[in-house]
Design a protein around this motif. Structure first.
Motif, PDB file in Angstrom:
ATOM      1  N   TYR A 189      -9.114 -10.059   7.492  1.00 44.23           N
ATOM      2  CA  TYR A 189      -9.306  -9.350   7.178  1.00 44.23           C
ATOM      3  C   TYR A 189      -7.788  -8.309   6.539  1.00 44.23           C
ATOM      4  CZ  TYR A 189     -11.535  -6.186   3.729  1.00 44.23           C
ATOM      5  OH  TYR A 189     -12.235  -5.027   2.232  1.00 44.23           O
ATOM      6  N   PHE A 190      -7.553  -8.015   7.631  1.00 45.56           N
ATOM      7  CA  PHE A 190      -6.639  -6.639   7.521  1.00 45.56           C
ATOM      8  C   PHE A 190      -5.442  -7.086   8.067  1.00 45.56           C
ATOM      9  CE2 PHE A 190      -5.594  -1.868   5.822  1.00 45.56           C
ATOM     10  CZ  PHE A 190      -4.155  -2.030   5.860  1.00 45.56           C
ATOM     11  N   PRO A 191      -4.260  -8.507   7.846  1.00 48.08           N
ATOM     12  CA  PRO A 191      -2.822  -8.881   8.811  1.00 48.08           C
ATOM     13  C   PRO A 191      -1.978  -7.921   8.495  1.00 48.08           C
ATOM     14  CG  PRO A 191      -3.282  -9.749   6.638  1.00 48.08           C
ATOM     15  CD  PRO A 191      -4.092  -8.903   6.584  1.00 48.08           C
ATOM     16  N   PHE A 192      -0.972  -8.361   9.152  1.00 53.72           N
ATOM     17  CA  PHE A 192       0.000  -7.096   9.129  1.00 53.72           C
ATOM     18  C   PHE A 192       0.500  -7.356   7.975  1.00 53.72           C
ATOM     19  CE2 PHE A 192       5.089  -7.113   9.880  1.00 53.72           C
ATOM     20  CZ  PHE A 192       4.718  -6.168  10.212  1.00 53.72           C
ATOM     21  N   ALA A 193       0.649  -9.029   7.283  1.00 51.88           N
ATOM     22  CA  ALA A 193       1.517  -8.863   5.943  1.00 51.88           C
ATOM     23  C   ALA A 193       0.966  -7.527   5.070  1.00 51.88           C
ATOM     24  CB  ALA A 193       1.382  -9.905   5.612  1.00 51.88           C
ATOM     25  N   HIS A 194       0.070  -7.130   4.695  1.00 48.00           N
ATOM     26  CA  HIS A 194      -1.068  -5.939   4.772  1.00 48.00           C
ATOM     27  C   HIS A 194      -0.496  -4.328   4.535  1.00 48.00           C
ATOM     28  CE1 HIS A 194      -4.181  -8.406   2.687  1.00 48.00           C
ATOM     29  NE2 HIS A 194      -3.062  -9.343   2.750  1.00 48.00           N
ATOM     30  N   ALA A 195      -0.097  -4.066   5.771  1.00 47.44           N
ATOM     31  CA  ALA A 195       0.352  -3.597   6.155  1.00 47.44           C
ATOM     32  C   ALA A 195       0.965  -2.149   5.863  1.00 47.44           C
ATOM     33  CB  ALA A 195       0.818  -2.872   7.929  1.00 47.44           C
ATOM     34  N   HIS A 196       1.779  -2.561   5.145  1.00 47.75           N
ATOM     35  CA  HIS A 196       3.087  -1.912   4.238  1.00 47.75           C
ATOM     36  C   HIS A 196       2.556  -1.570   2.819  1.00 47.75           C
ATOM     37  CE1 HIS A 196       4.733  -6.358   3.149  1.00 47.75           C
ATOM     38  NE2 HIS A 196       5.197  -5.150   2.396  1.00 47.75           N
ATOM     39  N   LEU A 197       1.966  -2.748   2.237  1.00 50.41           N
ATOM     40  CA  LEU A 197       1.090  -2.808   0.654  1.00 50.41           C
ATOM     41  C   LEU A 197      -0.270  -1.919   0.256  1.00 50.41           C
ATOM     42  CD1 LEU A 197       1.595  -6.325   0.362  1.00 50.41           C
ATOM     43  CD2 LEU A 197       3.233  -4.366   0.103  1.00 50.41           C
ATOM     44  N   ARG A 198      -0.853  -1.561   1.579  1.00 48.70           N
ATOM     45  CA  ARG A 198      -2.481  -1.305   1.565  1.00 48.70           C
ATOM     46  C   ARG A 198      -2.723  -0.633   2.350  1.00 48.70           C
ATOM     47  NH1 ARG A 198      -6.578  -6.713   3.567  1.00 48.70           N
ATOM     48  NH2 ARG A 198      -8.261  -4.514   3.659  1.00 48.70           N
ATOM     49  N   ALA A 199      -3.385   0.797   2.207  1.00 47.32           N
ATOM     50  CA  ALA A 199      -3.683   1.943   2.213  1.00 47.32           C
ATOM     51  C   ALA A 199      -4.730   1.887   3.605  1.00 47.32           C
ATOM     52  CB  ALA A 199      -4.215   2.998   1.531  1.00 47.32           C
ATOM     53  N   TYR A 200      -4.710   2.809   4.900  1.00 46.44           N
ATOM     54  CA  TYR A 200      -5.550   2.473   5.845  1.00 46.44           C
ATOM     55  C   TYR A 200      -6.981   3.237   5.651  1.00 46.44           C
ATOM     56  CZ  TYR A 200      -2.116   0.451   8.646  1.00 46.44           C
ATOM     57  OH  TYR A 200      -1.278  -0.452   9.600  1.00 46.44           O
ATOM     58  N   CYS A 239       6.992   7.880  -2.953  1.00 42.78           N
ATOM     59  CA  CYS A 239       5.696   7.194  -3.643  1.00 42.78           C
ATOM     60  C   CYS A 239       4.404   7.519  -3.398  1.00 42.78           C
ATOM     61  CB  CYS A 239       5.882   5.926  -3.164  1.00 42.78           C
ATOM     62  SG  CYS A 239       5.965   5.366  -1.341  1.00 42.78           S
ATOM     63  N   GLU A 240       3.305   6.847  -3.161  1.00 41.70           N
ATOM     64  CA  GLU A 240       2.698   7.229  -3.095  1.00 41.70           C
ATOM     65  C   GLU A 240       1.846   6.539  -1.710  1.00 41.70           C
ATOM     66  OE1 GLU A 240       0.804   9.806  -4.673  1.00 41.70           O
ATOM     67  OE2 GLU A 240       2.388  10.143  -5.846  1.00 41.70           O
ATOM     68  N   ASN A 241       0.689   7.277  -0.898  1.00 39.37           N
ATOM     69  CA  ASN A 241       0.880   6.571   0.193  1.00 39.37           C
ATOM     70  C   ASN A 241      -1.024   5.604  -0.451  1.00 39.37           C
ATOM     71  OD1 ASN A 241      -0.815   5.395   2.414  1.00 39.37           O
ATOM     72  ND2 ASN A 241      -0.774   7.057   3.502  1.00 39.37           N
ATOM     73  N   ASP A 242      -0.561   4.751  -1.726  1.00 34.70           N
ATOM     74  CA  ASP A 242      -1.532   4.122  -2.344  1.00 34.70           C
ATOM     75  C   ASP A 242      -1.740   2.702  -1.943  1.00 34.70           C
ATOM     76  OD1 ASP A 242      -3.143   6.595  -3.341  1.00 34.70           O
ATOM     77  OD2 ASP A 242      -2.118   6.484  -4.751  1.00 34.70           O
ATOM     78  N   THR A 243      -2.735   1.576  -2.198  1.00 35.27           N
ATOM     79  CA  THR A 243      -3.066   0.196  -1.871  1.00 35.27           C
ATOM     80  C   THR A 243      -1.821  -0.394  -3.499  1.00 35.27           C
ATOM     81  OG1 THR A 243      -4.791   0.238  -0.450  1.00 35.27           O
ATOM     82  CG2 THR A 243      -3.629  -1.771  -2.104  1.00 35.27           C
ATOM     83  N   HIS A 244      -0.847  -0.982  -2.705  1.00 34.56           N
ATOM     84  CA  HIS A 244      -0.418  -2.169  -3.917  1.00 34.56           C
ATOM     85  C   HIS A 244      -1.039  -3.137  -4.471  1.00 34.56           C
ATOM     86  CE1 HIS A 244       3.582  -3.428  -6.243  1.00 34.56           C
ATOM     87  NE2 HIS A 244       2.807  -3.747  -6.733  1.00 34.56           N
ATOM     88  N   TRP A 254       3.931   4.089  -8.126  1.00 31.65           N
ATOM     89  CA  TRP A 254       4.748   4.295  -7.068  1.00 31.65           C
ATOM     90  C   TRP A 254       3.386   4.248  -5.778  1.00 31.65           C
ATOM     91  CZ3 TRP A 254       4.394   8.070 -11.482  1.00 31.65           C
ATOM     92  CH2 TRP A 254       5.379   7.759 -12.379  1.00 31.65           C
ATOM     93  N   PHE A 255       3.542   2.995  -4.931  1.00 28.90           N
ATOM     94  CA  PHE A 255       2.513   2.595  -4.642  1.00 28.90           C
ATOM     95  C   PHE A 255       2.924   2.357  -2.888  1.00 28.90           C
ATOM     96  CE2 PHE A 255       1.259  -0.145  -8.558  1.00 28.90           C
ATOM     97  CZ  PHE A 255       0.296   0.993  -8.102  1.00 28.90           C
ATOM     98  N   LYS A 256       2.063   2.353  -1.682  1.00 29.04           N
ATOM     99  CA  LYS A 256       2.360   2.658  -0.986  1.00 29.04           C
ATOM    100  C   LYS A 256       3.944   1.852  -0.114  1.00 29.04           C
ATOM    101  CE  LYS A 256       0.460   1.690   4.112  1.00 29.04           C
ATOM    102  NZ  LYS A 256      -0.421   1.524   4.986  1.00 29.04           N
ATOM    103  N   ASP A 257       3.889   0.963  -0.897  1.00 30.75           N
ATOM    104  CA  ASP A 257       5.385   0.026  -0.733  1.00 30.75           C
ATOM    105  C   ASP A 257       6.428   0.485  -1.442  1.00 30.75           C
ATOM    106  OD1 ASP A 257       4.204  -0.918  -2.789  1.00 30.75           O
ATOM    107  OD2 ASP A 257       5.197  -3.124  -2.055  1.00 30.75           O
ATOM    108  N   GLY A 258       6.321   1.177  -1.817  1.00 34.39           N
ATOM    109  CA  GLY A 258       7.540   1.624  -2.912  1.00 34.39           C
ATOM    110  C   GLY A 258       9.262   1.847  -1.830  1.00 34.39           C
ATOM    111  N   ILE A 259       9.759   2.756  -0.999  1.00 33.68           N
ATOM    112  CA  ILE A 259      10.699   2.913  -0.342  1.00 33.68           C
ATOM    113  C   ILE A 259      10.816   1.723   0.065  1.00 33.68           C
ATOM    114  CG2 ILE A 259      11.335   4.319   1.261  1.00 33.68           C
ATOM    115  CD1 ILE A 259       9.109   6.418   0.757  1.00 33.68           C
ATOM    116  N   ASP A 260      10.438   0.431   0.541  1.00 33.40           N
ATOM    117  CA  ASP A 260      10.377  -0.693   0.769  1.00 33.40           C
ATOM    118  C   ASP A 260      11.127  -1.499  -0.621  1.00 33.40           C
ATOM    119  OD1 ASP A 260      10.548  -2.525   2.773  1.00 33.40           O
ATOM    120  OD2 ASP A 260       9.064  -3.582   0.649  1.00 33.40           O
TER     121      ASP A 260
END
Length: 891
Positions: free
Chosen positions: A57-68, A263-268, A281-287
């Motif tokens: 449901y919440f894999p590593f691939a989502h961790a830089h995109l998705r707010a906890y 950016c924002e710590n918001d889910t992309h 500007w989402f959680k992965d914006g700096i990336d």
């Protein structure tokens, strides 16, 4: 210890010791610390699926995109105790397809032995106040081999070793950076962060260093929330606003040439679900900006809820670069980097002085290094654990309702559980959640350096917001309903004694709080885990997962019951621990004498049930076995030689002469001696007082104890060069098989990783050496010796013709465990296994990993590589031997 035991330990005469004393009254020095998890993705808390598979449901691939929802994670993180503001590190080598913001590892179904972190990082130093902390991360200069690590491990089977990062060759020729991260506090709310990167390779290499600051996302789940804000106020400073925090200021050096990114710590959501892009500007914006060159991904107004100071370097071969950052409350004035390095140097000196006092009797330099790194791992593994089960089940006001299936799943009966505390985790990547019996073990090494925190950790699970209304303690996040061995009473006694030795204060309030709650929990065990009401216990999952023939957490077919030797011994031990606690409290309150008598009697009933006909002792084999009770009432003894049969050694207590000062308890004890000789004769030689007029309470008489020890101390069975194995090596050639209810089960000897998918395949008790149970067995031998004295000797090793008193055998076993981390004659540390790089390279060989368990034949570390929590018990073993004047290496 101080020459005068009534005086505090000399560690309290240090700067850190004075902070410890201050923290006993108020906790400002605990306000900030390394409280970020290494992994928040894939946890139960973040799982809102119908099937309960959090890894998917919440894999590593989502961790830089998705707010906890319930926490945060990061690399080398530091935060306030509620994670309102978080500091962490991001890195980029110019090759990776994403920023290195968090540690990578395999989910439970991806590795050939379950979940597994696939990075090299080390916790090297730390103070309990977190006034100084240091860790090291090994960052490759080539593209991080995410796909290769996944593919290789998926292709391997249970019998194959795990494919590790060092196996990829990515560290060849030194083509990596040693990234050292240090935190130091100039004041409790004034944090200095220094990052030093060393290029070990033969060529210059690019490195982007991005210290980051972000707000935990607390706004996406509420109606009309107030957002925190970060905003640039100059080229070198960012100011903050948070509704629950004072104003802070983040500052970088003027000549660093860094660029602020926001950016924002918001889910992309568009990136996750591949929908039409939405502006923002989402959680992965700096990336996206740094790695993929997308300038529009960061906020040009330089404001948001997440920011980074982007430093770019070309690091020469053998060279190093340094980044400095200061995070402090706005009330602090003065030039931020004036005397910066001197402050860090002062805190380093204070750490050295503190550990010089803690280790004042440890002469072996290697042992000091081992103990200090073990304790550093404990201190770095503190995390905020936030989990409101009722809200998790019900759903947030500003979110979709969770699936109805979860109301019938694990933890649905724990709606009272509302956790929001700093907790010492077993492993901040692999096990980033508390477990009841792990926490009991953690308290012992923690008490060496922070007795107040150790006591608070033990009290935690007895609080009303954790303990179930029926008095069950929560087991662990995946299923609070499971049954962990009840070790809180044992740990409370140990911590109570250690605290008194360190501080000169007997904290009876702590002991009384623990006793009153644990007495309720004991009753829960008796009412829920004794199916037939005859003092033979079940329990199912009792920590020793994978040691039995079958998954003991699963329900048996109707009519079948598994009566457990370890379960029965754990409860016998529990009764003795509670008796000891009551006797201590009875010195000041007569009422506790009655409780001591109650647990004294209850222990005898359990010992009788386990030892007599129809119990768990096998007279022919002279061993304790589990019994499978069938629907027709007959029992099948499960003749497996495992720790299950040795746990009864841990149910031992010596009653000393102070019982004569307790008239109620003494009368009841004498009544048993006169009127129940059958019970008395089963558990010890009541008629023969031991050392200093003591009496022994044990599940084993002298002969039975010697019979168990003959197996335990036999190198062809349980005795490994590195401690006691989980299963006898006898089963390597003679696996045990059982046919029952149209099923077949088998138990063999597996010295290292699991060869089964049971419990996810990430754990194996069928042969490896486990530090915590070894520690308990050593503890029990010392108790037996306190009664029998030097005249009672046992052959060690069995068959050697050499006989030793039990305390000397305990010392010898402790040395075998310490040997896991000491360099041997070939300058190899057994725990580091076959990696030549880690064994001999000067940049690796003194960096230790405190594994979950160890190969029963060669001592190689297995399982979770940073389960410092219970493996840090090696620090307590070193402390014990040193303070008793015993050598740490084999004479």
């Amino acid at each position: 210890m101080s020459p005068n035991p009534a005086l505090p330990h000399p560690m309290f005469d240090t700067a850190e010791g004075r902070r410890l004393l201050e923290m006993r009254q108020q906790s400002r020095w605990r306000q900030f610390g390394p409280y970020l998890s290494e992994r928040q993705w894939g946890t139960v808390r973040e799982d809102y699926s119908a099937d309960g598979d959090g890894w998917t449901y919440f894999p590593f691939a989502h961790a830089h995109l998705r707010a906890y929802r319930w926490g945060e994670d990061g690399l080398a993180g530091f935060a306030d105790k509620n994670l309102n503001w978080c500091l962490g590190l991001a890195l980029w080598n110019g090759q990776d397809q994403q920023l290195k913001e968090r540690l990578f590892g395999l989910a439970n179904g991806e590795g050939n032995h379950g979940e597994d972190v696939k990075e090299l990082y080390y916790f090297l130093d730390g103070l309990p106040s977190h006034a100084y902390m240091r860790m090291l991360y090994k960052y490759p200069q080539q593209a991080f081999p995410y796909a290769e690590l996944l593919a290789q491990n998926q292709a391997r089977g249970f019998d194959d070793p795990e494919f590790e990062l060092v196996d990829t060759g990515i560290f060849d020729e030194g083509r990596y950076f040693d990234v050292g991260i240090e935190y130091a506090k100039a004041a409790s709310d004034d944090i200095l962060m220094r990052i030093t990167a060393v290029n070990h390779g033969p060529d210059a290499a690019p490195l982007h260093i991005l210290p980051q600051c972000w707000a935990r996302n607390s706004w996406s789940w509420q109606e009309a929330p107030e957002r925190p804000r970060l905003a640039v106020v100059s080229d070198t400073a960012v100011e903050t606003h948070h509704p629950h925090m004072p104003e802070f200021r983040l500052e970088i050096e003027a000549d660093a040439g860094a660029e602020w990114l926001f950016c924002e710590n918001d889910t992309h959501e568009a990136a996750i679900f591949e929908t039409e892009p939405v502006a923002g500007w989402f959680k992965d914006g700096i990336d996206q900006y740094v790695v993929h060159g997308k300038r529009e991904a960061v906020n040009p107004a330089r404001t948001g809820t997440k920011c980074a100071a982007h430093h770019v370097f070309q690091v020469p071969a053998g060279g190093e670069v340094t980044v400095r950052l200061r995070w402090r409350a706005s009330r602090h004035q003065g030039a931020p980097f004036e005397g910066f390095d001197q402050i860090i140097a002062l805190r380093q000196q204070e750490a050295d002085a503190f550990y010089a006092a803690v280790q004042s009797r440890i002469e072996d330099a290697e042992a000091r290094l081992i103990q200090r790194q073990a304790l550093a791992g404990m201190l770095w593994s503190k995390q905020l654990y936030d989990y409101d089960v009722r809200l998790w089940l019900k759903g947030d006001p500003n979110g979709p309702p969770p699936p109805q299936e979860r109301w019938n799943g694990p933890n649905a009966g724990w709606t009272h559980l509302h956790a929001r505390e700093l907790i010492a985790m077993p492993d901040s990547w692999e096990y980033p959640w508390f477990a009841a019996w792990d926490l009991a073990f953690h308290a012992v090494p923690l008490c060496l350096v922070d007795p107040e925190f150790a006591k608070q950790q033990l009290l935690l699970l007895t609080r009303e917001s954790y303990m179930h209304p029926n008095a069950q303690l929560p087991a662990y996040e995946y299923n609070f309903d499971d049954s962990n061995p009840p070790l809180h009473a044992w740990a409370a006694l140990r911590v109570y004694t250690m605290d008194a030795q360190l501080t000169g204060n007997h904290d009876r309030e702590f002991l009384e709080l623990m006793f009153n709650k644990l007495a309720l929990n004991f009753t829960w065990w008796v009412n829920r885990k004794d199916a037939d009401g005859r003092n033979i216990f079940q329990g199912g999952f009792l920590g020793l997962d994978n040691i039995g023939l079958f998954n003991r957490s699963q329900h048996f077919p109707p009519g079948y019951t598994l009566n457990q030797s370890d379960g029965t011994a754990w409860i016998a031990m529990y009764a003795l621990n509670l008796m000891r606690m009551a006797l201590e409290l009875a010195q000041h309150s007569r009422a506790y004498e009655y409780m001591a008598a109650k647990f004294f009697e209850h222990f005898l009933y359990i010992a009788e049930a386990a030892a007599t006909q129809g119990g768990l002792w096998d007279e022919q084999d002279e061993f304790f076995y589990d019994h499978l009770r069938q629907p027709d009432g007959t029992d099948i003894p499960l003749r497996t030689r495992s720790l299950v049969g040795l746990i009864p050694l841990c149910a031992v207590e010596v009653l000393d002469s102070h019982r004569g000062k307790l008239p109620v308890f003494s009368r009841r004890l004498r009544w048993f001696l006169r009127h129940r000789p059958d019970l008395a004769s089963l558990v010890s030689q009541w008629e023969t007082p031991g050392q200093e007029h003591s009496m022994l309470l044990s599940m084993l008489r002298g002969h039975r104890m010697k019979a168990l020890l003959a197996r335990m101390l036999d190198e062809a069975e349980f005795l490994s060069p590195y401690g006691i194995r989980g299963v006898s090596k006898y089963h390597a050639e003679h696996p045990y098989q059982l046919n029952w209810d149209h099923q077949q089960a088998e138990l063999g000897y597996w010295p290292a990783e699991s060869r089964s998918g049971m419990f996810g395949g990430n754990s194996n008790w069928r042969g490896p050496v486990w530090m915590p149970v070894n520690y308990l067995l050593i503890d029990s031998l010392r108790s037996f010796h306190a009664y029998y004295g030097n005249d009672f000797v046992v052959e060690y090793p069995h068959g050697s013709g050499r006989h030793l008193p039990l305390d000397q055998i305990a010392d010898a076993l402790a040395r075998r465990l310490i040997r896991l981390f000491l360099r041997d004659e070939q300058q190899r540390r057994p725990a580091l296994g076959g990696s030549e790089l880690q064994q001999h390279d000067p940049a690796f060989r003194d960096l230790l990993l405190f594994y979950e368990y160890f190969d029963g034949d060669n001592g190689r570390g297995c399982g979770a590589s940073h389960q410092t929590g219970w493996t840090a018990l090696v620090a307590a073993l070193i402390d014990d031997l040193s303070h008793r004047g015993q050598p740490l290496r084999e004479p």
